[in-house]
Design a protein around this motif. Structure first.
Motif: not given
Length: 306
Positions: A20-22, A170-173, A201-202
């Protein structure tokens, strides 16, 4: 087997976050999904097994382990009073360079301060901010890791780690680190704002239109250079035909009850063609715009340094 299942569950969570980070293409995402299915089948787990979740994400556990074995060695003896005083002077000089946007000079000052006093988390964190301004996000995350290793309660280090990770897509992190920063400093409006931006953004990264374009069009729409380039692309006959077809479907198709899905498909196709034309015409400008967005999209651009 309970420990192995919890580890497998954490790995699956990590892999799902990556999809899911794109930052992955469709083939890479499919490979991760296959890996997730294999792990779930082998260890007989599923996403509903919340009792297997651990308090920390796998990436954070991994980073903490690295810090324990990192090359960063804190000397047993404290620096001399003279070294501490000189290090503080260098830090203040670095802060002044940051205000003047002399980021390379700021990095040099913070590095000299670190050489004099390896125990001070603030120096690493400030150097991380300077590295981020230069686009050196890997170096920035490394400095944030060191600051957190020295002082795990230093909220600003988590916040700046979140900024660097967001700039790296690295949106989840990043979300994890912003949340940790808010646990330590719940009333910090900057962390709250940056967390919302990372979460948004995620969501955008996982949408089909964002995946087709490869960057956030909303952030570019007011950029004069982008507008000029877009006007040039719109003169392309193929793009004009796609847009014309989409408008025709929107007007005539809805009456027949078939406008919705067709319009979305046409919009995605037009967006992909649009992005490809722009990339072919001026790839350098696209990269400049991406870097500009990364450095300007978050709160804290005028933040104070410790």
């Amino acid at each position: 087997m309970a420990v192995e299942k919890r580890l497998a569950f954490s790995i699956v969570q990590f892999l799902r976050d990556q999809t899911h980070c794109g930052a992955l293409n469709s083939d890479e995402q499919e490979s991760l999904e296959v890996a997730v299915q294999c792990l779930e089948t082998t260890f007989k787990i599923s996403s509903s097994d919340c009792h297997l979740a651990v308090p920390q994400p796998l990436t954070e556990i991994f980073l903490n382990s690295l810090l324990k074995n990192d090359n960063l060695t804190i000397p047993e003896s404290s620096p001399s009073p003279e070294d501490i005083e000189r290090a503080e002077q260098l830090k203040n000089e670095g802060n002044n360079h940051m205000k003047e946007e002399n980021y390379r000079c700021a990095v040099e000052c913070y590095t000299k301060a670190i050489d004099l006093d390896l125990r001070n988390a603030v120096y690493y964190c400030n150097r991380a901010a300077a590295h981020s301004k230069l686009g050196n996000y890997t170096e920035a995350t490394g400095d944030c890791e060191r600051a957190i290793g020295i002082d795990p309660s230093y909220s600003k280090a988590y916040g700046r780690m979140g900024l660097a990770l967001t700039a790296m897509n690295k949106y989840p992190e990043a979300i994890t680190y912003f949340k940790k920063a808010l646990v330590l400093d719940p009333e910090n409006d900057t962390y709250k704002s940056n967390l919302k931006i990372a979460e948004q953004k995620q969501k955008e990264a996982s949408s089909p239109i964002a995946a087709g374009l490869g960057f956030d069009m909303a952030s570019l729409i007011n950029n004069p250079a982008f507008i000029s380039m877009a006007a040039s692309v719109m003169q392309n006959q193929q793009v004009q035909q796609l847009m014309s077809g989409m408008m025709t479907n929107a007007v005539g198709g809805s009456a027949a009850g078939v406008g919705g899905l067709s319009d979305i498909s046409s919009l995605i196709e037009a967006g992909q063609q649009f992005a490809q034309q722009i990339q072919q015409q001026n790839p350098e400008l696209i990269e400049q715009l991406r870097n500009h967005i990364r450095s300007r999209s978050f709160s804290g651009s005028a933040e104070e340094h410790s």
